[in-house]
Design an enzyme around this catalytic site. Structure first.
Site, PDB file in Angstrom:
ATOM      1  N   LYS A  14       0.827  -1.213   0.000  1.00  9.50           N
ATOM      2  CA  LYS A  14       0.000   0.000   0.000  1.00  9.50           C
ATOM      3  C   LYS A  14       0.863   1.265   0.000  1.00  9.50           C
ATOM      4  O   LYS A  14       0.660   2.165  -0.800  1.00  9.50           O
ATOM      5  CB  LYS A  14      -0.938   0.021   1.228  1.00  9.50           C
ATOM      6  CG  LYS A  14      -1.924  -1.130   1.276  1.00  9.50           C
ATOM      7  CD  LYS A  14      -2.933  -0.973   2.410  1.00  9.50           C
ATOM      8  CE  LYS A  14      -2.331  -1.086   3.800  1.00  9.50           C
ATOM      9  NZ  LYS A  14      -1.849  -2.446   4.141  1.00  9.50           N
ATOM     10  N   ARG A  86      -9.569   0.629   8.796  1.00  7.39           N
ATOM     11  CA  ARG A  86      -9.101  -0.719   9.121  1.00  7.39           C
ATOM     12  C   ARG A  86     -10.161  -1.501   9.878  1.00  7.39           C
ATOM     13  O   ARG A  86      -9.921  -2.671  10.209  1.00  7.39           O
ATOM     14  CB  ARG A  86      -7.848  -0.607   9.986  1.00  7.39           C
ATOM     15  CG  ARG A  86      -6.544  -0.895   9.224  1.00  7.39           C
ATOM     16  CD  ARG A  86      -5.466  -0.829  10.243  1.00  7.39           C
ATOM     17  NE  ARG A  86      -4.192  -1.389  10.002  1.00  7.39           N
ATOM     18  CZ  ARG A  86      -3.166  -0.785   9.412  1.00  7.39           C
ATOM     19  NH1 ARG A  86      -3.312   0.374   8.827  1.00  7.39           N
ATOM     20  NH2 ARG A  86      -1.998  -1.362   9.379  1.00  7.39           N
ATOM     21  N   ARG A 120      11.704  -6.176   4.493  1.00 10.37           N
ATOM     22  CA  ARG A 120      11.451  -4.736   4.317  1.00 10.37           C
ATOM     23  C   ARG A 120      12.341  -3.908   5.236  1.00 10.37           C
ATOM     24  O   ARG A 120      12.494  -4.222   6.407  1.00 10.37           O
ATOM     25  CB  ARG A 120       9.981  -4.439   4.628  1.00 10.37           C
ATOM     26  CG  ARG A 120       9.661  -2.952   4.718  1.00 10.37           C
ATOM     27  CD  ARG A 120       8.200  -2.707   4.572  1.00 10.37           C
ATOM     28  NE  ARG A 120       7.441  -2.898   5.800  1.00 10.37           N
ATOM     29  CZ  ARG A 120       6.123  -2.655   5.895  1.00 10.37           C
ATOM     30  NH1 ARG A 120       5.446  -2.242   4.828  1.00 10.37           N
ATOM     31  NH2 ARG A 120       5.503  -2.842   7.025  1.00 10.37           N
ATOM     32  N   ARG A 153      11.448  -1.919  10.701  1.00  7.89           N
ATOM     33  CA  ARG A 153      10.406  -1.448  11.612  1.00  7.89           C
ATOM     34  C   ARG A 153      10.257  -2.442  12.750  1.00  7.89           C
ATOM     35  O   ARG A 153      10.266  -3.641  12.518  1.00  7.89           O
ATOM     36  CB  ARG A 153       9.071  -1.323  10.865  1.00  7.89           C
ATOM     37  CG  ARG A 153       8.850   0.031  10.237  1.00  7.89           C
ATOM     38  CD  ARG A 153       7.660   0.039   9.323  1.00  7.89           C
ATOM     39  NE  ARG A 153       6.410  -0.417   9.939  1.00  7.89           N
ATOM     40  CZ  ARG A 153       5.216  -0.318   9.351  1.00  7.89           C
ATOM     41  NH1 ARG A 153       5.111   0.223   8.142  1.00  7.89           N
ATOM     42  NH2 ARG A 153       4.132  -0.751   9.951  1.00  7.89           N
ATOM     43  N   ARG A 164      -0.170  -8.866  13.675  1.00  6.08           N
ATOM     44  CA  ARG A 164      -0.788  -7.917  12.739  1.00  6.08           C
ATOM     45  C   ARG A 164      -1.678  -8.655  11.746  1.00  6.08           C
ATOM     46  O   ARG A 164      -2.727  -8.172  11.358  1.00  6.08           O
ATOM     47  CB  ARG A 164       0.291  -7.098  12.014  1.00  6.08           C
ATOM     48  CG  ARG A 164       0.923  -6.046  12.936  1.00  6.08           C
ATOM     49  CD  ARG A 164       2.231  -5.521  12.377  1.00  6.08           C
ATOM     50  NE  ARG A 164       2.051  -4.758  11.155  1.00  6.08           N
ATOM     51  CZ  ARG A 164       2.994  -4.605  10.229  1.00  6.08           C
ATOM     52  NH1 ARG A 164       4.173  -5.178  10.366  1.00  6.08           N
ATOM     53  NH2 ARG A 164       2.760  -3.877   9.159  1.00  6.08           N
TER      54      ARG A 164
END
Ligand code: AMP
Length: 207
Positions: A14, A86, A120, A153, A164
């Site tokens: 996203k 969300r 990532r 992160r 998550r």
């Protein structure tokens, strides 16, 4: 300009595609994740409240998110909502202060997103996102755009990623049926390169 929602699991891409869409279509970019990370970095009262939820991979309460988004939205500009809504309650809250014209659902297998999240890294200065396997920076550990230091992160660590996902499946996945039922949803396959995903969405937006 239309208000568009980008929907999809963590790691669907996203943020990456949002950055390009904002450049190309001049949206106002509303990323609740980026806004919250900024509040945490500045240690504001909102940041202090959000920090624990984020570290655990839980959602920040709906009322907090809705009031933050409401302050940011500008009725004169098309908005690209990224990572918001969300929950169904957030979607209903959003409709009380602005309209949604189109929802793009980034479809990708869970296996693929876990792989992406674990590789990532993000720039600690400007927030640019890289993937060590598919989109590595030119110089190891340094941001191509600003030279900042690249970091993982905290919530991309494996334990938090699992949480998550569970939260996404429970609270956010029902938004697919919610928007589909309203005839607003367009599905875009996100198991492709960032450029292909961008082109596919750009085509939807131009049509
Ligand atoms: P993201 O960068 O979109 O993955 O968001 C990182 C974290 O910020 C999430 O795991 C949540 O803790 C929090 N967050 C971001 N957007 C929302 C939202 N719309 N509602 C609740 N929590 C959010």
């Amino acid at each position: 300009m239309k208000n568009v929602v980008l929907l999809g699991p963590p790691g669907a891409g996203k943020g990456t595609v949002a950055a390009r869409l904002v450049q190309e279509f001049k949206f106002l970019h509303v990323s609740t994740g980026d806004m919250l990370r900024e509040e945490v970095a500045q240690n504001t009262p909102l940041g202090q409240l959000a920090k624990g939820y984020m570290a655990r991979g839980e959602l920040v309460p709906d009322e907090v998110i809705l009031s933050m988004v409401r302050q940011r939205v500008d009725a004169k500009k098309g908005v690209l909502f990224d990572g918001f809504p969300r929950t169904i309650a957030q979607a209903e809250g959003l409709e009380r202060f602005t309209t949604v014209d189109l929802v793009i659902f980034l479809e990708v297998e869970q296996e693929e997103v876990v792989r992406r999240l674990s590789s990532r890294v993000v720039c600690s200065a400007c927030g640019a996102v890289y993937n060590l396997i598919t989109q590595p920076p030119r110089v190891q550990g340094k941001c191509d755009q600003c030279g900042g230091t690249l970091v993982q992160r905290e919530d991309d660590k494996p334990e938090v990623v699992a949480r998550r996902f569970a939260v996404y499946m429970r609270d956010s996945a029902p938004l697919v049926a919610y928007y589909e039922g309203r005839g607003m949803l367009r599905r875009v396959r996100a198991d492709r390169s960032p450029d292909e995903v961008f082109q596919a969405i750009a085509e939807v937006l131009r049509s």
